[in-house]
Scaffold this motif. Sequence first.
Motif, short mmCIF file in Angstrom:
data_model
loop_
_atom_site.label_atom_id
_atom_site.label_comp_id
_atom_site.label_asym_id
_atom_site.label_seq_id
_atom_site.Cartn_x
_atom_site.Cartn_y
_atom_site.Cartn_z
N GLY A 226 -7.13 -6.72 6.48
CA GLY A 226 -6.97 -8.07 5.94
C GLY A 226 -7.35 -8.21 4.47
N ALA A 227 -7.98 -7.17 3.89
CA ALA A 227 -8.38 -7.28 2.48
C ALA A 227 -7.16 -7.46 1.58
N GLY A 228 -6.05 -6.83 1.95
CA GLY A 228 -4.82 -6.98 1.16
C GLY A 228 -4.23 -8.38 1.30
N ASP A 229 -4.39 -9.00 2.47
CA ASP A 229 -3.90 -10.37 2.65
C ASP A 229 -4.67 -11.32 1.74
N LYS B 275 -1.66 -0.93 -4.01
CA LYS B 275 -3.05 -1.07 -3.59
C LYS B 275 -3.68 0.27 -3.24
N GLY B 276 -4.99 0.37 -3.47
CA GLY B 276 -5.76 1.57 -3.12
C GLY B 276 -7.13 1.46 -3.75
N ALA B 277 -7.90 2.56 -3.76
CA ALA B 277 -9.23 2.53 -4.37
C ALA B 277 -9.10 2.11 -5.84
N HIS C 195 0.87 -1.17 0.00
CA HIS C 195 0.00 0.00 0.00
C HIS C 195 0.92 1.23 0.00
N THR D 106 -6.25 0.14 -8.04
CA THR D 106 -5.01 -0.61 -7.89
C THR D 106 -4.21 -0.45 -9.18
N THR E 254 -14.25 -2.24 0.72
CA THR E 254 -13.07 -3.12 0.69
C THR E 254 -11.95 -2.59 1.59
N ALA E 255 -12.02 -1.31 1.95
CA ALA E 255 -10.99 -0.72 2.82
C ALA E 255 -11.19 -1.23 4.24
N THR E 256 -10.76 -2.47 4.49
CA THR E 256 -10.95 -3.11 5.79
C THR E 256 -9.77 -4.04 6.06
N PRO F 164 -15.51 -2.03 -4.30
CA PRO F 164 -16.27 -0.98 -3.60
C PRO F 164 -15.46 -0.43 -2.42
N PRO F 165 -15.72 0.81 -2.00
CA PRO F 165 -14.97 1.38 -0.87
C PRO F 165 -15.09 0.56 0.42
N1 LIG Z 1 -11.18 3.10 -0.82
C1 LIG Z 1 -11.01 1.89 -1.34
N2 LIG Z 1 -11.83 1.41 -2.30
C2 LIG Z 1 -11.67 0.18 -2.81
N3 LIG Z 1 -10.69 -0.67 -2.43
C3 LIG Z 1 -9.83 -0.25 -1.48
C4 LIG Z 1 -9.93 1.03 -0.90
N4 LIG Z 1 -8.94 1.16 0.01
C5 LIG Z 1 -8.24 0.01 0.00
N5 LIG Z 1 -8.77 -0.84 -0.91
C6 LIG Z 1 -8.28 -2.20 -1.18
O1 LIG Z 1 -8.30 -2.93 0.06
C7 LIG Z 1 -7.12 -3.69 0.20
C8 LIG Z 1 -6.35 -3.18 1.43
O2 LIG Z 1 -5.11 -3.83 1.53
P1 LIG Z 1 -4.02 -3.40 2.59
O3 LIG Z 1 -3.83 -1.93 2.60
O4 LIG Z 1 -2.85 -4.27 2.36
O5 LIG Z 1 -4.71 -3.78 3.97
P2 LIG Z 1 -4.40 -4.98 4.96
O6 LIG Z 1 -2.90 -4.91 5.24
O7 LIG Z 1 -5.20 -4.67 6.17
O8 LIG Z 1 -4.78 -6.26 4.31
C9 LIG Z 1 -6.35 -3.54 -1.11
O9 LIG Z 1 -6.71 -4.59 -2.00
C10 LIG Z 1 -6.85 -2.19 -1.64
O10 LIG Z 1 -6.75 -2.10 -3.06
#
Ligand SMILES: Nc1ncnc2c1ncn2[C@@H]1O[C@H](COP(=O)(O)OP(=O)(O)O)[C@@H](O)[C@H]1O
Length: 274
Positions: A202-205, A175-177, A133, A179, A198-200, A195-196
Amino acid sequence: MPWAERDAAAHVAVPTAVSDKYSRGVLGVVTGSSAYPGAAVLGVEAAARTGIGMIRYLGDATEPVLARRPEVVSAPGRVQAWLIGSGTDSQDLGLLAALFSDALASAEPVIADAGALESVALAPRRGVIVTPHFRELARMLAAGGTRVDVADIAADPGRWAVRAANRLGVTVLLKGATTWIAEPDGPQLSVSIAPPWTATAGAGDVLGGILGALLATNAATAVEPGMPARLAASAAVIHGLAASIASRGGPITALDIAERVPDAVRRLLSSESG
Ligand SMILES: Nc1ncnc2c1ncn2[C@@H]1O[C@H](COP(=O)(O)OP(=O)(O)O)[C@@H](O)[C@H]1O
Ligand SMILES: NC(=O)C1=CN([C@@H]2O[C@H](COP(=O)(O)OP(=O)(O)OC[C@H]3O[C@@H](n4cnc5c(N)ncnc54)[C@H](OP(=O)(O)O)[C@@H]3O)[C@@H](O)[C@H]2O)[C@@H](O)CC1
């Protein structure tokens, strides 16, 4: 260039009558730690649900991983791709440091996340995909001598993904809104379907696990020029689609995303055949 569902569909390896677990591909996983065991569970769950021959889990969270997924093998052996680093801290690697080095010194493609990113900065090579990220990318670039503020990356992430790929010599999935994916001298791709919600945590894991499965199951072509970027973008499409299916306009957890990955893959394959 935006990477679409039909592009991703072409990168799902569908088993045939002659497939077996080894010919489909085995993913070696070195993720998780006593501080972050959940990251290992999430990545393994996502890889298993993306479709794969076998997972060898060699990290520090064997008990919770096997409690969730008894299909997983904890014996070392041959693999077709590696997923390393999610849920680890580069300052506190212990024995994991040697496992990261072995994966990076191998010929197999490697996805490096979180605590493994700094190991890549020291030993970059073709066939490595990093999944930072914004903060993690700033730290990786600093380790290579390029100082940049997180705010600067946030202001122009597509450009920083390309710069980082060229400077670090590895494929970057930022990663971000949206990618952003960039391969040195290769394709520059983007995916904005998640969708936003997804910003939670573990989503990146979960994304790492999906990409691990795509690399292992496309092992014959995974390090050809252009393929690391295409496979990384395809993983982002599957991840975003699974998140959308799970969310249906409401809140989701990372595990919800992993659980909807089979629906996302099914949707890609049915749209391709339709
Ligand atoms: N605003 C957002 N809208 C859509 N997807 C998002 C947004 N913010 C983060 N993501 C996605 O959520 C995931 C977050 O991953 P990361 O930052 O590694 O978090 P973590 O370390 O908690 O798993 C990534 O796949 C990223 O692309
Ligand atoms: N279930 C699991 O096992 C999960 C495990 N995970 C694993 O965790 C590991 C670390 O990953 P990460 O992305 O958090 O690391 P990193 O970039 O160093 O961020 C630290 C920055 O965050 C900030 N910060 C902290 N709290 C804040 C707050 N309340 N409000 C605002 N800011 C806050 C903090 O700022 P500071 O407090 O220093 O000001 C600092 O800048 C990694 O291995 C990952 O895989 C995750 O995937 C989640 C699920």
